[in-house]
Design a protein around this motif. Structure first.
Motif, mmCIF file in Angstrom:
data_model
loop_
_atom_site.group_PDB
_atom_site.id
_atom_site.type_symbol
_atom_site.label_atom_id
_atom_site.label_comp_id
_atom_site.label_asym_id
_atom_site.label_seq_id
_atom_site.Cartn_x
_atom_site.Cartn_y
_atom_site.Cartn_z
ATOM 1 N N HIS A 40 0.778 -1.157 -0.087
ATOM 2 C CA HIS A 40 -0.055 -0.004 -0.115
ATOM 3 C C HIS A 40 0.838 1.252 -0.072
ATOM 4 O O HIS A 40 0.383 2.304 -0.774
ATOM 5 N N ASN A 88 -9.683 2.893 -2.966
ATOM 6 C CA ASN A 88 -10.447 2.455 -1.753
ATOM 7 C C ASN A 88 -10.307 1.118 -1.717
ATOM 8 O O ASN A 88 -9.931 0.493 -0.720
ATOM 9 N N LEU A 91 -6.950 -0.386 -0.527
ATOM 10 C CA LEU A 91 -6.610 -0.150 0.528
ATOM 11 C C LEU A 91 -7.399 -1.269 1.671
ATOM 12 O O LEU A 91 -7.228 -1.706 2.479
ATOM 13 N N VAL A 190 -7.293 10.014 -1.733
ATOM 14 C CA VAL A 190 -7.549 8.652 -0.831
ATOM 15 C C VAL A 190 -6.362 8.382 0.057
ATOM 16 O O VAL A 190 -6.635 7.953 1.284
ATOM 17 N N PHE A 191 -5.252 8.141 -0.600
ATOM 18 C CA PHE A 191 -3.883 7.808 0.018
ATOM 19 C C PHE A 191 -3.167 8.504 1.115
ATOM 20 O O PHE A 191 -3.116 8.056 2.174
ATOM 21 N N SER A 193 -5.231 10.735 2.962
ATOM 22 C CA SER A 193 -6.282 10.747 4.004
ATOM 23 C C SER A 193 -6.120 9.438 4.801
ATOM 24 O O SER A 193 -6.575 9.311 5.779
ATOM 25 N N ASN A 194 -5.557 8.298 4.148
ATOM 26 C CA ASN A 194 -5.207 7.152 4.948
ATOM 27 C C ASN A 194 -3.866 7.165 5.545
ATOM 28 O O ASN A 194 -3.359 6.076 5.938
ATOM 29 N N SER A 195 -3.015 8.141 5.215
ATOM 30 C CA SER A 195 -1.552 8.251 5.837
ATOM 31 C C SER A 195 -0.721 7.112 5.250
ATOM 32 O O SER A 195 0.086 6.716 6.131
ATOM 33 N N VAL A 196 -0.673 6.842 3.977
ATOM 34 C CA VAL A 196 0.143 5.834 3.291
ATOM 35 C C VAL A 196 1.189 6.174 2.477
ATOM 36 O O VAL A 196 2.082 5.333 2.049
#
Length: 251
Positions: A40, A88, A91, A190-191, A193-196
């Motif tokens: 990811h 999404n 993830l 998206v990435f 916001s998901n801290s990846v």
């Protein structure tokens, strides 16, 4: 330091190859995973660095007047929605199963991209309305793929726009860059916001990707790119061997 000594030349090479033959993502994404990034993080960070190169390329096409601005907003909207869905979905999948999936996706993508392609349109163009609808559908479907995985997106789009929507190659190139930039940005939202996303690594690699794109676009032609296929095959072979080792030996 060792990580960057491996990554930076490969990112430069990915940009260079993308400019003269397409398919640079087939090198950049595996490169991140070869140095040990989780799936990811690799996909997300690759989106950041590739977005930088795509932004430069899109600007270049815009300045050349190759982008139909009245139609592009429809395609951009579909691409953004599709890429958000794809990111999404990526993830949601466990890293182990994602690697299994990549053992299928990577070889298939490589075979498809390396095949001789013909982007010439010989058929009669569709009506404006039908062309727009086909382009919107293409942007949405390819957007899902790009958000989920990515490599080969530009090639797939160009094939769909020329062969399915029957758009001339010059305009198709401009539309492809706009859609590709949109899918990258949507996935990045998206990435992030998901801290990846590994921001520092992505920015540094992005600079080398831009440099490779610039040199490739200004100094070489596709006829000079006889080394492209062997390089792609070598990098992907290393990547697949690493995946097999992690999945079936190291485990």
């Amino acid at each position: 330091m060792v990580t960057y000594l491996i990554l930076c030349p490969l990112m430069f090479l990915a940009g260079f190859i993308d400019a003269i033959a397409g398919g640079g993502g087939l090198i950049s994404l595996p490169a991140y995973m070869i140095v040990g990034l989780p799936v990811h993080n690799a996909i997300a960070t690759n989106k950041l660095s590739s977005s930088m190169g795509t932004t430069v390329a899109t600007t270049k096409y815009a300045l050349r007047g190759m982008i139909p601005w009245k139609q592009v907003p429809f395609y951009v909207a579909c691409a953004f929605i599709g890429s958000s869905i794809g990111a999404n979905l990526a993830l949601m999948i466990n890293e182990y199963y994602f690697k299994i999936l990549m053992l299928v996706i990577v070889p298939l993508t490589l075979v498809y991209v390396l095949k001789k392609k013909n982007f010439d349109v010989t058929k009669e163009p569709f009506s404006k309305r039908k062309t727009i609808l086909l382009c919107m559908a293409s942007a949405f479907v390819v957007g899902i793929y790009d958000g989920f995985y990515g490599p080969g997106t530009g090639t797939f789009l160009l094939l769909l726009l020329t062969a399915v929507a029957r758009i001339d190659l010059r305009q198709a190139n401009g539309i492809t860059k706009c859609i590709n930039l949109t899918t990258n940005i949507a996935a990045l939202v998206v990435f992030f916001s998901n801290s990846v996303v590994i921001v520092k690594m992505g920015l540094i690699c992005g600079c080398f990707n831009i440099l490779g794109n610039y040199i490739g676009a200004t100094s070489f032609t596709k006829k000079d790119a006889t080394f492209v296929k062997p390089v792609m095959v070598t990098v992907l072979a290393i990547f697949i061997i690493k995946l097999l080792y992690e999945l079936f030996i190291q485990a």
